[in-house]
Design a protein around this motif. Sequence first.
Motif, PDB file in Angstrom:
ATOM      1  N   GLN A 170       4.629   2.007   0.676  1.00 12.53           N
ATOM      2  CA  GLN A 170       6.028   1.867   0.292  1.00 12.53           C
ATOM      3  C   GLN A 170       6.477   0.402   0.242  1.00 12.53           C
ATOM      4  O   GLN A 170       7.513   0.096  -0.339  1.00 12.53           O
ATOM      5  CB  GLN A 170       6.915   2.642   1.275  1.00 12.53           C
ATOM      6  N   PHE A 171       5.699  -0.489   0.856  1.00  9.96           N
ATOM      7  CA  PHE A 171       6.106  -1.891   0.950  1.00  9.96           C
ATOM      8  C   PHE A 171       5.153  -2.846   0.217  1.00  9.96           C
ATOM      9  O   PHE A 171       5.423  -4.041   0.177  1.00  9.96           O
ATOM     10  CB  PHE A 171       6.196  -2.306   2.422  1.00  9.96           C
ATOM     11  N   VAL A 172       4.060  -2.329  -0.309  1.00  8.90           N
ATOM     12  CA  VAL A 172       3.109  -3.185  -1.022  1.00  8.90           C
ATOM     13  C   VAL A 172       2.851  -2.600  -2.397  1.00  8.90           C
ATOM     14  O   VAL A 172       3.143  -1.428  -2.671  1.00  8.90           O
ATOM     15  CB  VAL A 172       1.778  -3.309  -0.250  1.00  8.90           C
ATOM     16  N   SER A 173       2.305  -3.428  -3.267  1.00  8.79           N
ATOM     17  CA  SER A 173       1.973  -2.969  -4.606  1.00  8.79           C
ATOM     18  C   SER A 173       0.698  -2.130  -4.583  1.00  8.79           C
ATOM     19  O   SER A 173      -0.031  -2.098  -3.585  1.00  8.79           O
ATOM     20  CB  SER A 173       1.782  -4.173  -5.531  1.00  8.79           C
ATOM     21  N   GLN A 174       0.411  -1.454  -5.689  1.00  9.23           N
ATOM     22  CA  GLN A 174      -0.780  -0.631  -5.767  1.00  9.23           C
ATOM     23  C   GLN A 174      -2.041  -1.477  -5.633  1.00  9.23           C
ATOM     24  O   GLN A 174      -3.013  -1.068  -5.003  1.00  9.23           O
ATOM     25  CB  GLN A 174      -0.802   0.137  -7.086  1.00  9.23           C
ATOM     26  N   GLU A 175      -2.021  -2.676  -6.222  1.00  6.55           N
ATOM     27  CA  GLU A 175      -3.189  -3.563  -6.116  1.00  6.55           C
ATOM     28  C   GLU A 175      -3.444  -3.969  -4.675  1.00  6.55           C
ATOM     29  O   GLU A 175      -4.590  -4.011  -4.212  1.00  6.55           O
ATOM     30  CB  GLU A 175      -2.980  -4.815  -6.983  1.00  6.55           C
ATOM     31  N   GLN A 176      -2.373  -4.255  -3.934  1.00 10.52           N
ATOM     32  CA  GLN A 176      -2.529  -4.628  -2.532  1.00 10.52           C
ATOM     33  C   GLN A 176      -3.025  -3.444  -1.692  1.00 10.52           C
ATOM     34  O   GLN A 176      -3.844  -3.612  -0.776  1.00 10.52           O
ATOM     35  CB  GLN A 176      -1.198  -5.148  -1.982  1.00 10.52           C
ATOM     36  N   ALA A 177      -2.525  -2.239  -2.009  1.00  7.65           N
ATOM     37  CA  ALA A 177      -2.987  -1.050  -1.284  1.00  7.65           C
ATOM     38  C   ALA A 177      -4.471  -0.815  -1.526  1.00  7.65           C
ATOM     39  O   ALA A 177      -5.226  -0.498  -0.595  1.00  7.65           O
ATOM     40  CB  ALA A 177      -2.178   0.174  -1.710  1.00  7.65           C
ATOM     41  N   VAL A 178      -4.912  -0.979  -2.772  1.00  8.16           N
ATOM     42  CA  VAL A 178      -6.328  -0.816  -3.086  1.00  8.16           C
ATOM     43  C   VAL A 178      -7.159  -1.865  -2.364  1.00  8.16           C
ATOM     44  O   VAL A 178      -8.257  -1.588  -1.863  1.00  8.16           O
ATOM     45  CB  VAL A 178      -6.554  -0.901  -4.613  1.00  8.16           C
ATOM     46  N   ALA A 179      -6.633  -3.093  -2.287  1.00  6.58           N
ATOM     47  CA  ALA A 179      -7.354  -4.157  -1.579  1.00  6.58           C
ATOM     48  C   ALA A 179      -7.503  -3.830  -0.096  1.00  6.58           C
ATOM     49  O   ALA A 179      -8.555  -4.097   0.510  1.00  6.58           O
ATOM     50  CB  ALA A 179      -6.612  -5.486  -1.753  1.00  6.58           C
ATOM     51  N   ILE A 180      -6.467  -3.209   0.499  1.00 13.90           N
ATOM     52  CA  ILE A 180      -6.545  -2.819   1.906  1.00 13.90           C
ATOM     53  C   ILE A 180      -7.636  -1.765   2.106  1.00 13.90           C
ATOM     54  O   ILE A 180      -8.441  -1.850   3.041  1.00 13.90           O
ATOM     55  CB  ILE A 180      -5.186  -2.287   2.398  1.00 13.90           C
ATOM     56  N   VAL A 181      -7.653  -0.777   1.209  1.00 14.30           N
ATOM     57  CA  VAL A 181      -8.664   0.273   1.308  1.00 14.30           C
ATOM     58  C   VAL A 181     -10.065  -0.309   1.135  1.00 14.30           C
ATOM     59  O   VAL A 181     -10.994   0.036   1.873  1.00 14.30           O
ATOM     60  CB  VAL A 181      -8.394   1.372   0.255  1.00 14.30           C
ATOM     61  N   GLN A 182     -10.228  -1.210   0.161  1.00 10.81           N
ATOM     62  CA  GLN A 182     -11.533  -1.814  -0.075  1.00 10.81           C
ATOM     63  C   GLN A 182     -11.989  -2.644   1.116  1.00 10.81           C
ATOM     64  O   GLN A 182     -13.180  -2.683   1.441  1.00 10.81           O
ATOM     65  CB  GLN A 182     -11.475  -2.700  -1.330  1.00 10.81           C
ATOM     66  N   ALA A 183     -11.046  -3.306   1.782  1.00  5.62           N
ATOM     67  CA  ALA A 183     -11.407  -4.131   2.935  1.00  5.62           C
ATOM     68  C   ALA A 183     -11.901  -3.296   4.103  1.00  5.62           C
ATOM     69  O   ALA A 183     -12.630  -3.807   4.963  1.00  5.62           O
ATOM     70  CB  ALA A 183     -10.204  -4.973   3.370  1.00  5.62           C
ATOM     71  N   MET A 184     -11.514  -2.019   4.133  1.00  7.87           N
ATOM     72  CA  MET A 184     -11.916  -1.149   5.237  1.00  7.87           C
ATOM     73  C   MET A 184     -13.208  -0.397   4.957  1.00  7.87           C
ATOM     74  O   MET A 184     -13.659   0.396   5.784  1.00  7.87           O
ATOM     75  CB  MET A 184     -10.793  -0.148   5.531  1.00  7.87           C
TER      76      MET A 184
END
Length: 417
Positions: free
Chosen positions: A284-298
């Motif tokens: 809800q607070f980040v863009s879709q690209e940032q959310a994907v980057a978070i998932v990829q980092a994990m």
Amino acid sequence: MKVLSSVRSCAAASGDDVIQRIGFTIGALLLYRLGCNIPIPGIDPVAWQSLFGGLQGVANAGNFFGGNASARISLFALTIIPYITAAFFIQFVVLASRRVRARAEDSGVAGRRMIVRVTLALTLLLAAFQAIGLANAMQQVTGLVTWQGPAFIVTATIIWCAGVLALVWLAEQITARGFGNGISWLLFATAAAELPTALATSIEMVRLGVLSGRTAFLLLLVVVAIVAWVVMVELARRNFSVERIDGKGRADLNLKLNPSGIAPQLLAGWAMLVPVSLLPWVWQFVSQEQAVAIVQAMRPGSAIYYVCLALCLIVTSVIYTAFLLDPARLAERLRVLGLSLPGVAPGEPTADAFDHSVSRLSLAGALYLVLVIVGTQVFFASLGLPFAIGGFALLVVVSTVLDLRAQYASYSGGERL
């Protein structure tokens, strides 16, 4: 002759009881595996399998404990980890707070029942937190949930929380009516369920020529060496020679080289699952690209994932060992029993001596867990194989087998008497 007949009758009855307990344990584990293959309603299985392959970093964190229960979004997708986490947390509170510990001990049966009720309440709270977060995250994926809205979140949360409570009940039944510890058996079934798949995959890769026979043989040697090392460490003990204060006797106090057991991995694994529950609120607070980057980092294989897992293992191992083997409590226990360390005065000097040894044990145990769990993941990831035999699975299997061995030895010794 009558005495001999009575002994034989008791032995036969004991043997029948063991067979019944083993049969009950096997039946309970089959029931558990059945529940791991029953999906919850409202999920498109094709869409989930496609998504699961692309979210290995997040989804496999849950599947790491669930024996494919999470991969299928089954009734037991949350596994029994929320209960274990709650039990460890309550144990921390009891060990850390003298007031709570004294109240629990002084209350007797009522105190133990209170702890059980608080543990179950915390289990439901943790399970609901994970379930709501996971259900919310699944609704964010287009085409995954066949019926959107609060109804799916409520239904999924109720089913998953009920699944956790069902596993708690099943574990208690195995402990009471089966052979061995119920929680250990559920973890064993979870870990062992993945081993045949890894073996079959490796055999098929050798048959197709993707993996050479020499490489497969070396992998087998590595796995055998890791298992042998785990067995050696789990059986290792740090011996303390203690003597009676009046000097009329000596004894040995043994502490495990890895006193925390598999508890740090369970706590660290749950900590690694927390971001999954927080993703819907993060999106809800980040863009879709940032959310994907978070998932990829994990994703397993990334440096951030390995560093976070190693840090979680070290912190939980050191803290849990410090509470489990509190030097002050050990020194007080020796004083009450009329024992002391040779050449060390009772009380604070004994506690200081234990503190030095316990600190070294906790650090050694933490590094051992990091090498076994993180090291095996890094090793298999570096080979680029489509399967991996996790260090946690090996720890669970070895620990369960050793516990059963000790229990059987105790039973056999009791029968000989």
